[in-house]
Scaffold this active site. Structure first.
Site: not given
Length: 410
Positions: A12, A92, A121, A177
């Site tokens: 990605d 994050r 996110d 994922s």
């Protein structure tokens, strides 16, 4: 134009780096934060340059992550919707903070991330950036129609890498994922999107990375002692440790005994429900032991006040408001509640569970002479006083019953 991209070297972000560079005719700088994902970081510099980056920052943020993010959150007793230890959520704001710092130092015009337009996110990254660098532009390709049209799936991404000569190894087979850091691993999407699918079935054991299945854990329990100072674990079994060492040690112990597995359907900030499976072995032990330490050291009403704020605190972390003034205000209250949370908790680890096996503290508010059902040698509590206490608390109930009838209360 100069853009800083959150970069892992995977499919990605490799596509993102190349695509953003071409679309904006930009100089690209890559940033990879080591927050305990245990991925192979060697070779990233060469890979990023071949993908189009002029420079890459690879930084080990694990100690800061444990000390300034995980530990303060543990002091707050934060857990989202009663199950989620906020492993992805709490990483994050740290990553975004460092991105902003590097972007400012490099004179970047924007930062970019690869979070999808359906997830949490994107919100976490961008709210953090808004709080720390309000004038810095954020680029989110997954919210760009042209990007989604060009890359509707992994096949198109792989084909693009081949066509562009990008050094990426990827395959079409991706049943779910993963996101890993020092606090946890999450599994979602793919086969996890069916809430009836049993993530803990024997056939799925190979998925888990941090913990054994509870049924495969040792048949003998293991006892450990966690020492706390002002709400932070500072030692395990008498050995002083940094926050990072505490998390690493507890992760190994928890994983060995199958502790910290969670399967839940949660409410995303963007409005949808999603199913996630989590492994948080060390965090689960630390959360449990911290609560036990508080049980004998924290004043009742102080605890109840802090506990009433746990859902709000957890929601702020989950939704990306780590740098919001209300979270900072809550943290100040939490810090005050922790000043006497000192002492040692003995924990029994066995077959996926934590059991308390003892607590002691120089600040203990537990007095066996007062709590005993036997005669109190201190005469601190007069049982006769309970009559008046009960009468006063019953007064409003009696008045309501006389006015509205006791049948209306049943």
């Amino acid at each position: 134009m100069k853009i800083l991209l959150a970069y892992s070297g995977g499919l990605d972000t490799s596509v993102l780096l190349s695509w953003i560079k071409n679309k904006y005719n930009a100089e690209m700088i890559a940033f990879c934060a080591n927050v305990g994902q245990e991925e192979e970081l060697s070779g990233l510099e060469e890979k990023s340059r071949k993908t189009g980056a002029s420079k890459i920052y690879i930084e080990d943020l694990q100690e800061e992550f444990a000390r300034d993010f995980i530990f303060p959150m543990m002091q707050a007793g934060a857990i989202y919707e009663g199950q989620y230890y906020l492993g992805t959520s709490i990483a994050r704001p740290l990553i975004a903070k460092r991105m902003v710092e590097i972007a400012k130092a490099e004179g970047c015009d924007a930062i970019a991330h690869g979070a999808t337009g359906k997830g949490n996110d994107q919100v976490r990254f961008e709210l953090a950036a808004a709080a720390l660098a309000p004038d810095l532009k954020v680029i989110a390709p997954w919210r760009d129609d042209s990007f989604r049209a060009q890359f509707p799936g992994r096949k198109e991404m792989i084909d693009y890498c081949v066509a562009q000569g990008l050094p990426v190894e990827a395959s079409m087979k991706k049943p779910y994922s993963m996101d890993r850091n020092l606090l946890h691993i999450s599994y979602e999407a793919g086969i996890m999107e069916d809430p009836w699918f049993d993530a803990f079935c024997p056939e799925n054991k190979a998925m888990f990375k941090l913990s054994v299945a509870p049924e495969d854990a040792p048949d003998a329990p293991e006892y450990i002692e966690l020492e706390f100072e002002k709400g932070d674990c500072v030692a395990i079994d008498g050995k002083r440790m940094t926050p990072l060492q505490v998390m690493q040690t507890l992760n190994k112990l928890g994983g060995k005994h199958g502790i910290g597995r969670v399967d839940m359907v949660e409410n995303r900030f963007v409005g949808m429900k999603s199913r996630g499976v989590y492994e948080t072995p060390g965090g689960a032990i630390l959360f449990f032991a911290h609560r036990q330490m508080e049980s004998i050291t924290m004043d009742r009403d102080t605890m109840h006040l802090r506990d009433s704020l746990i859902p709000k605190y957890a929601e702020l972390v989950y939704n990306g408001f780590w740098y919001a003034p209300e979270r900072l205000a809550l943290q100040a209250l939490v810090t005050e509640t922790q000043k006497n949370v000192n002492g040692t908790v003995r924990v029994k680890l066995y077959k996926g569970c934590c059991y308390v096996a003892g607590r002691k503290s120089p600040n203990s508010l537990y007095n066996p002479n007062i709590a005993t059902m036997e005669a109190d040698p201190t005469n601190a509590y007069d049982q006769d006083d309970a009559s008046g206490f009960i009468h006063l608390n019953a007064l409003r109930l009696k008045v309501n019953a006389h006015v509205n009838g006791p049948e209306n209360m049943m």
